[in-house]
Design a protein around this motif. Structure first.
Motif, PDB file in Angstrom:
ATOM      1  N   UNK A 189      29.168  20.485   5.179  1.00  0.00           N
ATOM      2  CA  UNK A 189      28.724  21.569   6.050  1.00  0.00           C
ATOM      3  C   UNK A 189      29.838  22.556   6.380  1.00  0.00           C
ATOM      4  N   UNK A 190      29.399  23.763   6.673  1.00  0.00           N
ATOM      5  CA  UNK A 190      30.257  24.808   7.217  1.00  0.00           C
ATOM      6  C   UNK A 190      29.527  25.397   8.417  1.00  0.00           C
ATOM      7  N   UNK A 191      30.277  25.952   9.351  1.00  0.00           N
ATOM      8  CA  UNK A 191      29.673  26.533  10.541  1.00  0.00           C
ATOM      9  C   UNK A 191      30.473  27.757  10.981  1.00  0.00           C
ATOM     10  N   UNK A 192      29.925  28.435  11.972  1.00  0.00           N
ATOM     11  CA  UNK A 192      30.710  29.353  12.788  1.00  0.00           C
ATOM     12  C   UNK A 192      30.969  28.644  14.104  1.00  0.00           C
ATOM     13  N   UNK A 193      32.218  28.575  14.513  1.00  0.00           N
ATOM     14  CA  UNK A 193      32.588  27.947  15.788  1.00  0.00           C
ATOM     15  C   UNK A 193      32.842  29.019  16.840  1.00  0.00           C
ATOM     16  N   UNK A 205      21.696  34.375   4.760  1.00  0.00           N
ATOM     17  CA  UNK A 205      22.220  35.709   4.459  1.00  0.00           C
ATOM     18  C   UNK A 205      22.382  36.547   5.715  1.00  0.00           C
ATOM     19  N   UNK A 206      22.674  35.896   6.837  1.00  0.00           N
ATOM     20  CA  UNK A 206      22.887  36.603   8.097  1.00  0.00           C
ATOM     21  C   UNK A 206      24.360  36.957   8.260  1.00  0.00           C
ATOM     22  N   UNK A 207      24.670  37.623   9.358  1.00  0.00           N
ATOM     23  CA  UNK A 207      26.053  38.045   9.600  1.00  0.00           C
ATOM     24  C   UNK A 207      26.989  36.844   9.688  1.00  0.00           C
ATOM     25  N   UNK A 225      26.637  33.942   8.192  1.00  0.00           N
ATOM     26  CA  UNK A 225      26.842  33.400   6.849  1.00  0.00           C
ATOM     27  C   UNK A 225      27.836  34.208   6.053  1.00  0.00           C
ATOM     28  N   UNK A 226      27.737  35.522   6.162  1.00  0.00           N
ATOM     29  CA  UNK A 226      28.682  36.387   5.449  1.00  0.00           C
ATOM     30  C   UNK A 226      30.098  36.185   5.977  1.00  0.00           C
ATOM     31  N   UNK A 227      30.207  35.992   7.288  1.00  0.00           N
ATOM     32  CA  UNK A 227      31.522  35.743   7.865  1.00  0.00           C
ATOM     33  C   UNK A 227      32.108  34.417   7.408  1.00  0.00           C
ATOM     34  N   UNK A 228      31.269  33.389   7.313  1.00  0.00           N
ATOM     35  CA  UNK A 228      31.720  32.081   6.841  1.00  0.00           C
ATOM     36  C   UNK A 228      32.281  32.186   5.425  1.00  0.00           C
ATOM     37  N   UNK A 229      31.526  32.838   4.546  1.00  0.00           N
ATOM     38  CA  UNK A 229      31.955  32.978   3.156  1.00  0.00           C
ATOM     39  C   UNK A 229      33.231  33.805   3.043  1.00  0.00           C
ATOM     40  N   UNK A 230      33.278  34.904   3.789  1.00  0.00           N
ATOM     41  CA  UNK A 230      34.452  35.768   3.718  1.00  0.00           C
ATOM     42  C   UNK A 230      35.713  35.078   4.179  1.00  0.00           C
ATOM     43  N   UNK A 231      35.618  34.289   5.229  1.00  0.00           N
ATOM     44  CA  UNK A 231      36.800  33.592   5.747  1.00  0.00           C
ATOM     45  C   UNK A 231      37.284  32.528   4.767  1.00  0.00           C
ATOM     46  N   UNK A 275      16.331  32.757   7.783  1.00  0.00           N
ATOM     47  CA  UNK A 275      16.860  31.559   8.415  1.00  0.00           C
ATOM     48  C   UNK A 275      18.124  31.859   9.197  1.00  0.00           C
ATOM     49  N   UNK A 276      18.882  30.825   9.484  1.00  0.00           N
ATOM     50  CA  UNK A 276      20.134  31.005  10.228  1.00  0.00           C
ATOM     51  C   UNK A 276      21.216  30.110   9.679  1.00  0.00           C
ATOM     52  N   UNK A 277      22.440  30.591   9.733  1.00  0.00           N
ATOM     53  CA  UNK A 277      23.587  29.785   9.336  1.00  0.00           C
ATOM     54  C   UNK A 277      23.962  28.824  10.457  1.00  0.00           C
ATOM     55  N   UNK A 278      24.600  27.692  10.136  1.00  0.00           N
ATOM     56  CA  UNK A 278      24.987  26.729  11.173  1.00  0.00           C
ATOM     57  C   UNK A 278      26.029  27.327  12.124  1.00  0.00           C
ATOM     58  N   UNK A 279      25.966  26.923  13.389  1.00  0.00           N
ATOM     59  CA  UNK A 279      26.994  27.355  14.339  1.00  0.00           C
ATOM     60  C   UNK A 279      27.158  26.302  15.419  1.00  0.00           C
ATOM     61  N   UNK A 280      28.315  26.337  16.084  1.00  0.00           N
ATOM     62  CA  UNK A 280      28.641  25.374  17.142  1.00  0.00           C
ATOM     63  C   UNK A 280      29.283  26.088  18.319  1.00  0.00           C
TER      64      UNK A 280
END
Length: 467
Positions: free
Chosen positions: A111-115, A165-167, A169-175, A192-197
């Protein structure tokens, strides 16, 4: 492991130091002439690693001693009559002259997330309204963090995961891509939505609390094409799984076994599908609670014995214990008729008695090859290792988020570099400790050029001199 003897200029010299002669002797030993401390660090020209041992211990750390060795402070700061000085001294080379291991390609699946990290003075009570002391938004997730770690250490990681393909998700990939992680195996859903915490970092108690929202739709095996799977595994030296997205992970793991690629599992907690992954694993790294939860053994050491008995493919299992370091049990095939048998719990207590409680740097204490007995469970032949954690001053301990992922990333690197356990465990502890000195799971992850890692990444000679 590549030898860097030709890249390291090592010079050591015998010393007999006393209270009165510390300044002149240390200057002579280090051959630094008129270099100032800040010049050494800013130019990154010289890298000394100093360890001090004495029958009459002194009240000063190696970091505080360094100015004295440079004659920047008076010698009365070090109160001792005599001591033994161990110096590893070498010229710090550039990353180009210190190539990473040849087997650089690693694959991760998880998994990957935005924290969203909020540091607070103290954890809030119900209905409290408080303010943050600092705030950070960055990528997270076990697999994302561990592979970011190995990328900064010089490996070439590829990550199998999924975002929307939300903001976010794009940030996760870019980082990840900015850190050198290959995201081409990713699945990206439309909608849908990308994972976040949400992560609350308690500055008072030095703890962190995570509230996770999974991504939607979840990753399924159809998200990973056969061509993408084969491309991801091509040339890989190891595959790492964080125990999540188990259906997809199972397909990746089975293909890795067919290709004879070693597998490392992060056994953080009991999860659906984890047992099937563990049966295919070569290495396992567990959180503190997992071994007993999974085996129902009465103690952590006996649980490690149980894991090796239940999983015959496992070469070693490590349990991380936070500030108490880690324990590693390595299977051995060198059992002979005269191999001693001992209770694994008793052996661990014996290793603990050998710990040097005065040193802040991570160390490793190991047993010889032994038949390790766990009462009511069985015996296994192997070596037991006790790794100590780096002692981080309270003023430097910022956030433990991602410390376990950093440890795992360092172990992955160590396996690719063929580090022995005696080096691997302190190295992983050093990387994890560096990560705890900044807010977030990735901010403090060290790069390969970090001077704190040099003694592990360079070949060096040691000279022990007794007064």
């Amino acid at each position: 492991m590549r030898s860097h003897d030709s890249h390291a200029c090592v010079r050591s010299r015998s010393l007999s130091l006393s209270h009165e002669s510390l300044n002149s002797a240390s200057k002579d030993a280090l051959h630094i002439h008129d270099c100032q401390r800040h010049e050494v660090r800013e130019r990154a020209e010289l890298l000394p690693t100093i360890s001090l041992y004495s029958s009459s211990l002194f009240n000063v750390s190696p970091d505080n001693l360094f100015p004295c060795l440079l004659n920047r402070n008076p010698p009365h700061q070090v109160s001792l009559v005599s001591f033994t000085l161990v110096i590893n001294f070498q010229v710090k080379m550039s990353s180009d002259s210190l190539p990473p291991p040849e087997n650089r390609i690693v694959v991760g699946c998880g998994t990957v997330t935005v924290d969203y990290l909020a540091a607070v003075a103290a954890y809030p009570k119900p209905d409290d309204k408080i303010r943050t002391t600092s705030l950070k938004v960055q990528g997270g997730g076990n697999a994302g963090n561990a592979l970011t770690c190995v990328a900064r250490l010089g490996l070439k990681p590829r990550l199998i995961s999924k975002v929307a393909d939300d903001a976010q998700g794009k940030g996760i990939l870019g980082e990840l891509e900015a850190d050198g992680v290959d995201t081409s195996p990713f699945a990206v859903s439309e909608g849908g939505n990308s994972p976040f915490s949400y992560i609350i970092v308690d500055n008072q108690m030095k703890t962190r609390t995570s509230i996770h929202t999974p991504g939607y739709p979840p990753m399924i095996p159809d998200d990973l094409s056969r061509a993408s799977l084969l491309s991801a595994l091509d040339g890989a030296s190891i595959v790492y799984f964080d125990g999540r997205v188990h259906e997809t992970a199972s397909i990746v793991a089975q293909e890795a076994v067919r290709k004879r690629i070693p597998i490392l599992i992060d056994a953080e907690r009991v999860r659906e599908g984890l047992d099937d992954l563990l049966k295919l694993a070569d290495y396992a790294i567990c959180s503190a609670k997992f071994p007993q939860a999974w085996t129902e053994a009465p103690s952590v050491p006996s649980a490690l014995v149980s894991i090796l008995l239940r999983l015959p493919n496992i070469k070693f299992v490590i349990v991380t214990l936070g500030e108490d370091g880690c324990i590693m049990l390595e299977r051995s095939v060198d059992e002979g008729p005269e191999t001693e048998e001992i209770s694994v719990d008793i052996l661990l207590e014996s290793l603990k008695q050998q710990k040097d409680k005065t040193t802040a740097i991570p160390t490793c204490i190991s047993s010889s090859v032994t038949r390790l007995r766990a009462n009511g469970i069985g015996t296994v032949c192997g070596r037991l290792f006790l790794g100590t954690a780096e002692k981080i001053p309270p003023s430097e301990l910022i956030d433990t988020t991602g410390a376990g992922d950093a440890f795992i990333g360092a172990v992955v690197y160590a396996l690719c570099a063929n580090m022995p356990p005696e080096t691997m465990l302190p190295f992983a502890s050093r990387v994890a400790a560096a990560n705890c000195r900044a807010l977030g799971a990735r901010t403090g992850l060290p790069h390969r050029s970090d001077p704190r890692l040099a003694s592990f990444l360079h070949q060096s000679s040691q000279v022990v001199v007794t007064s």
